[in-house]
Design an enzyme around this catalytic site. Structure first.
Site, PDB file in Angstrom:
ATOM      1  N   VAL A 363       0.860  -1.178   0.000  1.00 16.79           N
ATOM      2  CA  VAL A 363       0.000   0.000   0.000  1.00 16.79           C
ATOM      3  C   VAL A 363       0.898   1.231   0.000  1.00 16.79           C
ATOM      4  O   VAL A 363       1.850   1.309   0.785  1.00 16.79           O
ATOM      5  CB  VAL A 363      -0.926   0.019   1.239  1.00 16.79           C
ATOM      6  CG1 VAL A 363      -1.825   1.250   1.218  1.00 16.79           C
ATOM      7  CG2 VAL A 363      -1.767  -1.248   1.289  1.00 16.79           C
ATOM      8  N   ASP A 474     -13.674 -10.363   8.616  1.00 20.41           N
ATOM      9  CA  ASP A 474     -12.270 -10.174   8.993  1.00 20.41           C
ATOM     10  C   ASP A 474     -12.090  -8.899   9.808  1.00 20.41           C
ATOM     11  O   ASP A 474     -11.159  -8.128   9.575  1.00 20.41           O
ATOM     12  CB  ASP A 474     -11.380 -10.145   7.753  1.00 20.41           C
ATOM     13  CG  ASP A 474      -9.920 -10.444   8.084  1.00 20.41           C
ATOM     14  OD1 ASP A 474      -9.669 -11.030   9.156  1.00 20.41           O
ATOM     15  OD2 ASP A 474      -9.040 -10.099   7.282  1.00 20.41           O
TER      16      ASP A 474
END
Length: 669
Positions: A363, A474
């Protein structure tokens, strides 16, 4: 629906048949796949690699694999800004191998080098068609002759003196051809001994393109010096080092000029063609049987239709300009962001712009043309997650708008790149602050209570208030991002699933999630529902109160997880001991007690006993509402963190939780 499935099956079969036939034909006619030749792992006794170096290594290998498909077969780069994390790398495909097959060789080498040299800061690996090399020292442009790999073939010569004379006579000519100024590839091939008594021989020489012509000549002559002692009695051999190689054989093993594929020896052409026909025919039969079994299996497992749907969605969905704002459509009218702008704003995905790394890939921090700061998630070629998770992000986040959900601003699918662009969260993740001794001091009780309430509202929106009933699957501290004002935003919808109206639970054989946050019915039986997310929220709530990670919590005296430890304190009336000591004199005792009570209600073993998120929101907001007594929490085994793990984690300057992508574990069942 039946017509769509039939068309999809036909396209999948045709694609599989075409690619498989092409690949088998290609690899057969080249006489050999990019087989391993040799390698070296440097000093295997060096200390363990830092997490930053491992991250940079994975980024290097992923970039090489992607770049090899479009480059001319060579590239070198450096990643990292600190001495301990900097890595230098190089790959070079053989001069007659480019494009897809070069990428195939580099990708294979990248996976193999991690397996062969898992803890080496320097390594090199040779295949028949390529070389890949990396090190924590800058070797680019430095001639490296040692170590040397010698690969004598299985074919013995009847005249070793004659074979050696051919090599000494003709190979120097190839070296000269490879090292003239006009040869930009430092590569040469040729037919040797044409018409001679021993028959035709063929040779190839090549250097890595970081060398000078003089260094290339020196390297190749050093390889030729090895031949008399190793290979004089052989009809075929190859000698190579990290900087150059030469190969000798009695058939044309390379691509001749003007041909698209290497030629076999004249005597073996008929045999090769026959072999191709047999292999392709067998492949067709296997493909038909495999596809038949595959489609029967998919029909039998209708419970996995959500994954099948995602796999059939065209990637153009990311920039569907035909969307008319239909709320029932999954197509998200996302703006497409040009790859060239993303490359510019991230300094071509520079390590200095990197925010973190996850299962999805790296990222990076960038900006839009209007100056808006963004976080850019890049799908890695080596990613444990893939296209299904990528499409999940687009499907869910683009249509879900809530102040406590991270916003997807756009995406880019261009030149084999798959990128998602999110709003930038300046304060990283909850895990980044909560589980660090120093940064945790900034999280006072009022701020933690605000985060708890924000999370509850965000999950409630997913479960009941959005047009889709979404199960996140999640939820964890690293998937909770914090904005400028420390407001929580739920991220990473790669594992999310949508429920239809009236649907309460679903079953899956692909159990994915993160240790310490998964509800027991999901981990053990594959059953997930809104109550699965409630369980994860309860774990998060107890972590926020205690400042301790459930997955790493271990009390040697009792052998308990954070959940069981919290339950024991509750039953003994000592629940205030669970509170993070840092919060002393900043908390309201009734608020702490209520939050612990709600957390224990959420982590109860039986999903039926857990409250819904709408009830949780009400319980958090009410000071007078009577709460039911919680039952025993789900059984969970703690994991003791070794001192060296703590030291390693604290020493790393890479924040593992910054990544928007989740690192999810596939758990055995």
């Amino acid at each position: 629906m039946e017509t769509k499935l039939t068309a999809t099956h036909l396209r999948l079969f045709l694609w599989f048949f075409f690619v498989s036939s092409l690949f088998i034909t290609f690899t057969t006619t080249t006489a050999q796949s990019p087989n391993y030749v040799g390698g070296d792992c440097g000093n295997s006794t060096e200390q363990s690699l830092t997490s930053g170096y491992k991250t940079n290594l994975n980024s290097l290998l992923a970039w090489f694999s992607s770049d090899a498909a479009t480059s001319k077969g060579y590239s070198h780069t450096a990643i990292g800004t600190t001495t301990s994390d900097a890595i230098y790398g190089l790959y070079n495909c053989r001069g007659d191998v480019t494009g897809t097959f070069c990428q195939f060789c580099i990708s294979t080498a990248g996976s193999d080098i991690l397996r062969r040299c898992p803890n080496s800061s320097s390594a090199v690996i040779w295949y028949n068609y390529c070389i890949l090399r990396y090190s924590n020292h800058d070797f680019i442009g430095n001639l490296t002759i040692n170590p040397t790999w010698i690969t004598p073939g299985t074919k013995n010569s009847t005249n070793s003196t004659g074979e050696l004379q051919i090599a000494k006579t003709y190979m120097p000519n190839l070296i000269k051809n490879a090292t003239v100024e006009s040869n930009l590839m430092m590569y040469a091939t040729g037919e040797l001994n044409s018409g001679g008594p021993l028959g035709e021989r063929y040779g190839l020489v090549q250097c890595t393109l970081d060398l000078t012509l003089e260094e290339c000549s020196h390297c190749l002559n050093a390889m030729l010096d090895q031949v008399p002692t190793c290979c004089a009695a052989k009809v075929e051999w190859m000698v190579g080092s990290p900087s150059c190689l030469m190969k000798y054989d009695n058939y044309m093993f390379y691509n001749s000029p003007g041909s698209s594929l290497p030629n076999s020896a004249k005597k073996s052409r008929i045999k090769t063609k026959t072999l191709i026909i047999i292999i392709v025919s067998a492949l067709v039969a296997v493909a038909l049987l495999s596809c038949g079994f595959y489609f029967l299996w998919r029909r039998k497992n209708q419970l996995n239709n959500d994954a099948l749907l995602l796999e059939s969605i065209p990637i153009s969905m990311c920039y569907n300009s035909q969307s008319q704002g239909d709320e029932d459509s999954l197509n998200a009218d996302l703006p497409t962001i040009p790859l060239i702008w993303i490359r510019q704003s991230t300094d071509n995905f520079s390590d200095c712009c990197k925010l973190g790394e996850g299962g999805f890939g790296p990222v990076y921090k960038g900006s839009l043309q209007d100056g808006t700061e963004v976080a850019i998630k890049r799908l890695s070629k080596a990613s444990g997650q893939g296209l299904v998770e990528f499409m999940n992000e687009v499907i869910f986040i683009a249509k879900l708008q809530h102040r406590n959900l991270v916003r997807l601003l756009g995406c880019c699918v261009e030149n084999n790149e798959k990128l998602l662009v999110y709003e930038y969260m300046s304060n990283s993740s909850l895990a980044f602050h909560l589980f660090d001794e120093e940064r945790r001091t900034k999280l006072n009780w009022r701020l933690r209570l605000n985060i708890i309430n924000g999370l509850a509202r965000g999950i409630l929106y997913l479960h009941e208030d959005s047009r889709l009933r979404v199960i996140h699957r999640d939820l964890k501290a690293s998937n909770v991002l914090l904005d400028d004002d420390m407001n929580p935003k739920i991220s990473d919808f790669g594992l999310a699933r949508a429920f239809e109206k009236g649907q309460n639970q679903e079953n899956t054989t692909r159990v994915m999630g993160t240790y310490g946050y998964m509800a027991p019915e999901y981990a053990m039986e594959g059953l997930y529902s809104v109550k699965s997310d409630v369980f994860s929220f309860g774990v998060l709530l107890l972590e926020i109160i205690s400042g301790k990670r459930n997955g790493g919590f271990y009390l040697s005296e009792y052998g308990q997880s954070l959940l069981v430890y919290s339950w024991r304190l509750w039953c003994e009336g000592e629940w205030l001991k669970l509170l993070d000591p840092i919060l002393e004199n900043t908390y309201t005792i009734n608020e702490v007690r209520r939050c612990i009570h709600i957390g224990l209600l959420c982590v109860q073993e039986d999903a039926v006993d857990r409250p819904t998120m709408s009830t949780v929101v009400v319980m958090l907001a009410s000071e007078t509402m009577t709460l039911p007594n919680p039952n025993h929490p789900a059984f969970s085994v703690g994991r003791k963190i070794r001192e060296e793990e703590k030291t390693s984690n604290n020493a790393s300057n890479v924040d593992p939780s910054v990544n928007i992508a989740s690192v999810s574990n596939i758990l055995p069942r």
